[in-house]
Design an enzyme around this catalytic site. Structure first.
Site, PDB file in Angstrom:
ATOM      1  CE1 TYR A  48      -4.255  -1.929   5.143  1.00  0.00           C
ATOM      2  CE2 TYR A  48      -3.279   0.235   4.769  1.00  0.00           C
ATOM      3  CZ  TYR A  48      -3.893  -0.907   4.281  1.00  0.00           C
ATOM      4  OH  TYR A  48      -4.124  -1.025   2.925  1.00  0.00           O
TER       5      TYR A  48
ATOM      6  CB  SER B 297      -0.837  -0.008   1.286  1.00  0.00           C
ATOM      7  OG  SER B 297      -1.445   1.238   1.517  1.00  0.00           O
TER       8      SER B 297
HETATM    9  N1  LIG Z   1      -8.622  -0.132  -1.415  1.00  0.00           N
HETATM   10  C1  LIG Z   1      -7.568   0.615  -1.154  1.00  0.00           C
HETATM   11  O1  LIG Z   1      -7.630   1.862  -1.150  1.00  0.00           O
HETATM   12  C2  LIG Z   1      -6.224  -0.041  -0.911  1.00  0.00           C
HETATM   13  C3  LIG Z   1      -5.086   0.787  -0.923  1.00  0.00           C
HETATM   14  C4  LIG Z   1      -3.849   0.202  -0.691  1.00  0.00           C
HETATM   15  C5  LIG Z   1      -3.741  -1.161  -0.474  1.00  0.00           C
HETATM   16  N2  LIG Z   1      -4.854  -1.934  -0.453  1.00  0.00           N
HETATM   17  C6  LIG Z   1      -4.672  -3.363  -0.198  1.00  0.00           C
HETATM   18  O2  LIG Z   1      -5.256  -4.109  -1.228  1.00  0.00           O
HETATM   19  C7  LIG Z   1      -5.669  -5.381  -0.727  1.00  0.00           C
HETATM   20  C8  LIG Z   1      -7.093  -5.631  -1.139  1.00  0.00           C
HETATM   21  O3  LIG Z   1      -7.894  -4.616  -0.567  1.00  0.00           O
HETATM   22  P1  LIG Z   1      -9.340  -4.218  -1.116  1.00  0.00           P
HETATM   23  O4  LIG Z   1      -9.438  -2.763  -1.017  1.00  0.00           O
HETATM   24  O5  LIG Z   1      -9.617  -4.912  -2.387  1.00  0.00           O
HETATM   25  O6  LIG Z   1     -10.228  -4.837   0.083  1.00  0.00           O
HETATM   26  P2  LIG Z   1     -11.622  -5.631   0.109  1.00  0.00           P
HETATM   27  O7  LIG Z   1     -12.070  -5.542   1.536  1.00  0.00           O
HETATM   28  O8  LIG Z   1     -12.515  -5.155  -0.973  1.00  0.00           O
HETATM   29  O9  LIG Z   1     -11.166  -7.121  -0.233  1.00  0.00           O
HETATM   30  C9  LIG Z   1     -10.364  -7.855   0.642  1.00  0.00           C
HETATM   31  C10 LIG Z   1     -10.759  -9.325   0.567  1.00  0.00           C
HETATM   32  O10 LIG Z   1      -9.881 -10.036   1.459  1.00  0.00           O
HETATM   33  C11 LIG Z   1     -10.665 -11.006   2.139  1.00  0.00           C
HETATM   34  N3  LIG Z   1     -10.015 -11.369   3.404  1.00  0.00           N
HETATM   35  C12 LIG Z   1      -9.986 -10.661   4.555  1.00  0.00           C
HETATM   36  N4  LIG Z   1      -9.349 -11.370   5.503  1.00  0.00           N
HETATM   37  C13 LIG Z   1      -8.944 -12.526   4.925  1.00  0.00           C
HETATM   38  C14 LIG Z   1      -8.248 -13.675   5.385  1.00  0.00           C
HETATM   39  N5  LIG Z   1      -7.846 -13.792   6.668  1.00  0.00           N
HETATM   40  N6  LIG Z   1      -8.002 -14.682   4.510  1.00  0.00           N
HETATM   41  C15 LIG Z   1      -8.425 -14.594   3.234  1.00  0.00           C
HETATM   42  N7  LIG Z   1      -9.122 -13.554   2.738  1.00  0.00           N
HETATM   43  C16 LIG Z   1      -9.374 -12.537   3.583  1.00  0.00           C
HETATM   44  C17 LIG Z   1     -12.016 -10.337   2.346  1.00  0.00           C
HETATM   45  O11 LIG Z   1     -13.036 -11.292   2.611  1.00  0.00           O
HETATM   46  C18 LIG Z   1     -12.195  -9.600   1.030  1.00  0.00           C
HETATM   47  O12 LIG Z   1     -12.870 -10.407   0.075  1.00  0.00           O
HETATM   48  C19 LIG Z   1      -5.444  -5.323   0.784  1.00  0.00           C
HETATM   49  O13 LIG Z   1      -4.236  -5.964   1.124  1.00  0.00           O
HETATM   50  C20 LIG Z   1      -5.358  -3.833   1.076  1.00  0.00           C
HETATM   51  O14 LIG Z   1      -4.601  -3.543   2.222  1.00  0.00           O
HETATM   52  C21 LIG Z   1      -6.090  -1.404  -0.679  1.00  0.00           C
END
Ligand SMILES: NC(=O)c1ccc[n+]([C@@H]2O[C@H](COP(=O)([O-])OP(=O)(O)OC[C@H]3O[C@@H](n4cnc5c(N)ncnc54)[C@H](O)[C@@H]3O)[C@@H](O)[C@H]2O)c1
Length: 248
Positions: A152, A139
């Site tokens: 985080y 991230s």
């Molecule tokens: N959305 C943003 O702005 C953003 C920015 C930077 C980084 N990220 C990173 O991107 C990745 C995906 O995030 P997103 O925004 O798509 O989130 P999201 O919440 O839409 O999707 C995350 C998915 O991970 C699953 N999950 C959670 N805990 C889990 C576990 N223990 N085992 C398996 N699956 C699990 C959830 O059920 C969900 O389907 C994350 O690592 C997040 O930190 C997101």
């Protein structure tokens, strides 16, 4: 196609960036194994993709789950070409002095230990094949401070060190390991963070040079390229996908 006939393992594939990655990989010719803790979401994404996708339940914090899924994939497809360690959570926002051990532990366990379990077993399989490409989803919070998100932020910083170490250990084995650093991307995870405090959406939008959130598809494009053979000379890299947010 970019990922023709590749076998790809994606964690957290039932939503957001993982979902977009699964869909893009399948449209680029890969066979995708979508894993998640949420069966309903995982099955939905798999059904929407069709015959190029399979859903398997996998909690990344449970090493037995991770190993079982990797064994299942190799039993069916005999290899894993690409792995996207994407599952992640934000935890509850609070300053460090108010952060409970439970909140700290949960976030570190999913975002960091979960990726460690995945890397360990993905690399073990990829060593047998003599090839593979892994992308860890860090991230922008892996590079800069995010007040009220210490766990985080720490987990995402740590992922960069884990990625570089995994990349370096595997340079002579044909296995590439990279990370992506998405900026604020419109997913349920971001929506949850935005809903936690009033005015947060405006504050975050003002910090993005384009004035708009990224889309999960834009992040998936970077992940797909890093996983593909077109990135054959790239390992140990951290690719920011944030329209210049952290490099300003
Ligand atoms: N959305 C943003 O702005 C953003 C920015 C930077 C980084 N990220 C990173 O991107 C990745 C995906 O995030 P997103 O925004 O798509 O989130 P999201 O919440 O839409 O999707 C995350 C998915 O991970 C699953 N999950 C959670 N805990 C889990 C576990 N223990 N085992 C398996 N699956 C699990 C959830 O059920 C969900 O389907 C994350 O690592 C997040 O930190 C997101």
């Amino acid at each position: 196609m970019l990922l023709e006939d590749k076998v790809a393992f994606i964690t957290g594939g039932g939503s957001g960036i993982g979902e977009a990655t699964a869909k893009l990989f399948a449209s680029e010719g890969a066979n995708v194994i979508i894993t998640d803790i949420d069966d309903v979401s995982g099955e939905r994404v798999s059904n929407e993709i069709g015959s190029k996708a399979t859903y398997l339940k996998c909690d990344v914090t449970n090493e037995e789950d991770v190993l079982a899924v990797i064994n299942e994939i190799t039993k069916t497809h005999s290899r894993i070409d690409c792995a996207v360690n994407n599952a992640g959570i934000t935890g509850n926002p609070s300053n460090i002095e108010d952060t409970t051990y439970d909140n700290w532990f949960k976030v570190i366990h999913v975002n960091l230990t979960g990726v460690f379990f995945c890397l360990k077993h993905e690399i073990t399989q990829m060593i047998k094949q003599g090839s593979g490409s892994i992308v860890n989803v860090s991230s922008g919070a892996g590079l800069i401070a995010v007040p009220s998100m210490a766990a985080y932020c720490a987990s995402k910083h740590a992922l960069l060190g884990l990625t570089k170490t995994a990349a370096t250990e595997n340079l002579s084995r044909g296995i590439r390991v990279n990370s992506v650093l998405p900026g604020s991307t419109k997913t349920p995870l971001l929506d949850q963070a935005l809903n936690m405090s009033e005015g947060m959406e405006e504050i975050i939008l003002n910090s993005i040079p384009s004035g708009k959130f990224g889309t999960p598809q834009e992040v998936a494009e970077g992940i797909a390229w890093l996983c593909s053979d077109r990135a054959s000379f790239v390992s140990g890299a951290s690719l920011a996908i944030d329209y210049g947010t952290v490099s300003r």
